[in-house]
Design an enzyme around this catalytic site. Sequence first.
Site, PDB file in Angstrom:
ATOM      1  N   LYS A 175      81.766  12.645  30.353  1.00 59.70           N
ATOM      2  CA  LYS A 175      81.799  11.366  31.070  1.00 59.70           C
ATOM      3  C   LYS A 175      83.265  11.010  31.271  1.00 59.70           C
ATOM      4  CE  LYS A 175      80.010   6.596  30.771  1.00 59.70           C
ATOM      5  NZ  LYS A 175      79.210   5.640  29.964  1.00 59.70           N
ATOM      6  N   SER A 186      75.328   3.260  32.404  1.00 61.44           N
ATOM      7  CA  SER A 186      76.501   3.648  33.164  1.00 61.44           C
ATOM      8  C   SER A 186      76.756   5.153  33.210  1.00 61.44           C
ATOM      9  CB  SER A 186      77.738   2.965  32.571  1.00 61.44           C
ATOM     10  OG  SER A 186      78.012   3.455  31.265  1.00 61.44           O
ATOM     11  N   SER A 194      73.596   2.640  27.996  1.00 58.26           N
ATOM     12  CA  SER A 194      74.216   3.526  28.991  1.00 58.26           C
ATOM     13  C   SER A 194      73.994   5.023  28.777  1.00 58.26           C
ATOM     14  CB  SER A 194      75.723   3.259  29.068  1.00 58.26           C
ATOM     15  OG  SER A 194      75.968   2.098  29.804  1.00 58.26           O
TER      16      SER A 194
END
Lengths: 482, 95
Positions: A76, A151, A175
């Site tokens: 990420k 997210s 997330s």
Amino acid sequence: MHDKTVAELSSALASGQVSSVELTQHFLDRIRQDDSRYNAFITVTEEAALKDARAADERRQQGDVTPWTGIPFAHKDLFCTNGVRTTCGSKMLENFVPPYDATVTSKLREAGAVCLGKTNMDEFAMGSSTESSYFGATTNPWGERRVPGGSSGGSAAAVAARLVPAATATDTGGSIRQPAALCGITGLKPTYGRISRYGMVAFASSLDQAGTMTRTAQDSAMMLNVMAGHDPKDSTSIDRAVPDYTAELDQPLKGLRIGLPREYFTAQLSAAMEQTVRNAIAEYEKLGATVQEISLPHANLAIAAYYVIAPAECSANLSRFDGARYGYRCDNPKDLLDMYTRTRAEGFGSEVKRRILVGTYALSAGYYDAYYLKAQKVRRLIQQDFIEAFGQVDIIMSPTSPSPAFVQGEKTNDPVTMYLEDIFTISTNLAGLPAMSVPAGMMDGLPVGLQMIGDYFSEARLLNAAHQFQQVTDWHQMTPAR
Amino acid sequence: MAISRNDIEKVALLARIKVDDDQVTALEKDLGNILDLVDQLKSADTSQTEPMAHPLDAVQRLRPDVVTESNQREAFQAIAPATENGLYLVPRVIE
């Protein structure tokens, strides 16, 4: 090759069936061919990946191997990677090239894993749809125009589309779990403090926790083995031995006590979602688990507490973006105040600014007790609910999200509607507990996730329960049609 | 809870974010809605409850007071918007 799990790829590498260079090239080719459809990656590091793959193959020849040696994966884009830009999905960090590695980055590197690139995300991890990224929205591989959740939507979409077999992610209010659910993969958010936050761009420090996105619970256990552990560089990481999380995967579930919070199974839950989740729970009963109703009396206050604590901590954390030391700076500032205010107005997107403003308001003189202190007290009430529940049951189960993947643009105009997407996941972060989402069914051709919440440091138990479920179901093997 | 134009301008200055006049109306609505959501907290009886800052109530560890990091000024300043002679450059503060 791309349909294999990390465990299978690890065996293929060990037996010499494939080299890391071949594997890395294969996944890089897939990213090049398919990612224009998903926009799961912000940066692809082809050259560095092939160099790391060659090094992994050499390490293997010298007998220096871990289960991760030569396995491709993605980060990420909020884990700092030395020499590779780390954007956090923001214009503010569009050209930020960190001069150091996050601890998670170092650990995976030392294990020999090969990073293929950095995945897309909601700006500064604030969002539930990966639509607030400065680098454009990510699309869910399960449906055109469907969000992947957020997210960590880029990581989830990349794993679901078989662009990488595994990815790192973070979870502040859901997330990891919500995008894992919406993309039909396995996501794990460990206990707060289990994995170092050093080098993770901070959003809400008392809630942020790194975790794993994989196709199976077994792969998640393998990944947690590498990522977990105390770090002197993160004063909130917990100094506690790391077990081998794969050791208990095969334990039978007979006698496992499952709790279903009555506050989560209400009339507001759609009948189809409830049925899908109850079918999954029935599988656990067949495996020997018992199911009982429990109560989390303060569950309805979790979103309210979160939307004070998270913005308050975000407003403090993001004050570091001042245009002076790194990141974006506005053109031709006329004085210092103008530099700060225009840099931040131009560098941050609208959701990030909203949260900074809410947080600043909640912490400002005259409001601190009414908002921040009150929210911290409610946070303890929420934690006490869980402590009481874990006196009666081993694992709490619920849907991960209220609905499967929604259509892009559906919730972007109303922040509060977007916030309700995390209604089942947020209280876990407030309490600091570990939780997973596992693929547990389909609704209208879209994946549904089952959330499993465990007591503190019970990751091995959660992974065991998820793994046993995946031995008798095949939801985790479903592949989106191209 | 309603939040006024004046509040938004004050908070924006505290947060060092420039907010244009045409954005204030939208922010009034959005922030008002968020604060309405947050107002649910008032319904909880917390008279006997201690605030919780860390999920495991952990405390900060102390370490020996010795130098553990090397000076990496050049690496850090290489990514700065503007530097000169090892200093970060910002607009003139004192005339």
